[in-house]
Design a protein around this motif. Structure first.
Motif, PDB file in Angstrom:
ATOM      1  N   GLU A 117       1.963   1.836  -3.527  1.00  0.00           N
ATOM      2  CA  GLU A 117       0.860   2.296  -4.361  1.00  0.00           C
ATOM      3  C   GLU A 117       0.544   3.775  -4.114  1.00  0.00           C
TER       4      GLU A 117
ATOM      5  N   ALA B 184      -3.971  -6.926  -4.179  1.00  0.00           N
ATOM      6  CA  ALA B 184      -5.067  -6.008  -4.498  1.00  0.00           C
ATOM      7  C   ALA B 184      -5.808  -6.445  -5.753  1.00  0.00           C
TER       8      ALA B 184
ATOM      9  N   TRP C  48      -8.018  -9.397  -4.896  1.00  0.00           N
ATOM     10  CA  TRP C  48      -9.136  -9.003  -4.032  1.00  0.00           C
ATOM     11  C   TRP C  48     -10.205  -8.250  -4.817  1.00  0.00           C
TER      12      TRP C  48
ATOM     13  N   ASP D 224       0.827  -1.206   0.000  1.00  0.00           N
ATOM     14  CA  ASP D 224       0.000   0.000   0.000  1.00  0.00           C
ATOM     15  C   ASP D 224       0.861   1.256   0.000  1.00  0.00           C
TER      16      ASP D 224
ATOM     17  N   ALA E 250      -5.441  -0.119  -9.072  1.00  0.00           N
ATOM     18  CA  ALA E 250      -4.436  -0.832  -8.287  1.00  0.00           C
ATOM     19  C   ALA E 250      -3.135  -0.871  -9.073  1.00  0.00           C
TER      20      ALA E 250
ATOM     21  N   SER F  35      -8.898   1.423  -0.465  1.00  0.00           N
ATOM     22  CA  SER F  35      -8.571   0.687   0.757  1.00  0.00           C
ATOM     23  C   SER F  35      -7.057   0.659   0.923  1.00  0.00           C
ATOM     24  N   TRP F  36      -6.624   0.637   2.159  1.00  0.00           N
ATOM     25  CA  TRP F  36      -5.215   0.468   2.504  1.00  0.00           C
ATOM     26  C   TRP F  36      -5.134   0.069   3.964  1.00  0.00           C
TER      27      TRP F  36
ATOM     28  N   ASN G 150       0.772  -5.051  -7.528  1.00  0.00           N
ATOM     29  CA  ASN G 150       0.134  -5.385  -6.259  1.00  0.00           C
ATOM     30  C   ASN G 150      -0.830  -6.563  -6.459  1.00  0.00           C
TER      31      ASN G 150
END
Length: 189
Positions: free
Chosen positions: A27, A120, A123, A24, A113, A76-77, A117
């Motif tokens: 990113e 991510a 997900w 994260d 994303a 999200s993170w 990653n």
């Protein structure tokens, strides 16, 4: 202990942002020229913002914010312990956040994303997002991102009939009535 989803606060999001997991951190670093945990947390409080707590400690922040009428951005993170919160965040996304965003008239929700990653990317697929395209050079140092989205037509977990009823605007999981980001108060449930 089972993760608990609560409305986000500046304090909790600042803590998470100061303790980001490496994926994260990478990113965020390549999307923002300059940022601090407090600035990232303050920005995240726009729209719907939630925190996943594990053993009473904030471990992940997530939510969605409207960019313009009908277009929302999901985010999200989290910390290194975020992985343990993902199943509960996923459930909450389908049962609460998705219907909240739909009830506000969203036609499209986007998420980006970093292509590197892998967690991510997997997900977002599990959350039902559609991979739309690669974004070469999207990162400030030329990093490639991948754009995902959900559209009203693809929200198989958010029936349109439910998005127009008042009860579609959910409250937080301990029923304190703060369905949106807000100050935490009272005792934990």
């Amino acid at each position: 202990m089972t993760p608990r989803i609560i409305p986000a606060t500046l304090r909790d999001l600042s803590y998470i942002a100061a303790n980001l997991r490496p994926e994260d951190q990478a990113e965020i670093d390549c999307q923002l020229d300059q940022w601090s945990p407090a600035l990232l947390a303050l920005t995240a409080l726009q729209g719907f913002a939630y925190v996943a707590e594990l053993d009473g400690n904030p471990e992940a922040g997530f939510g969605a914010a409207e960019q313009r009428g009908g277009l929302w951005i999901a985010w999200s993170w989290g910390t290194r312990r975020m992985r343990r919160c993902v199943p509960e965040i996923t459930r909450f996304f389908h049962e609460v956040l998705g219907p909240q965003v739909a009830a506000r008239g969203a036609w499209r929700v986007e998420a980006r994303a970093l292509a590197a990653n892998e967690l991510a990317l997997r997900w977002l697929g599990r959350l039902g997002a559609t991979e739309r395209c690669r974004l070469p050079g999207y990162g400030r140092n030329g990093e490639t991102f991948i754009l995902f989205d959900w559209t009203r037509e693809s929200w198989n977990h958010v029936p349109v009939s439910k998005t127009t009823r008042p009860e579609a605007t959910a409250t937080d999981t301990d029923r304190r009535g703060q369905g949106r980001a807000g100050a935490r108060g009272g005792t934990s449930g």
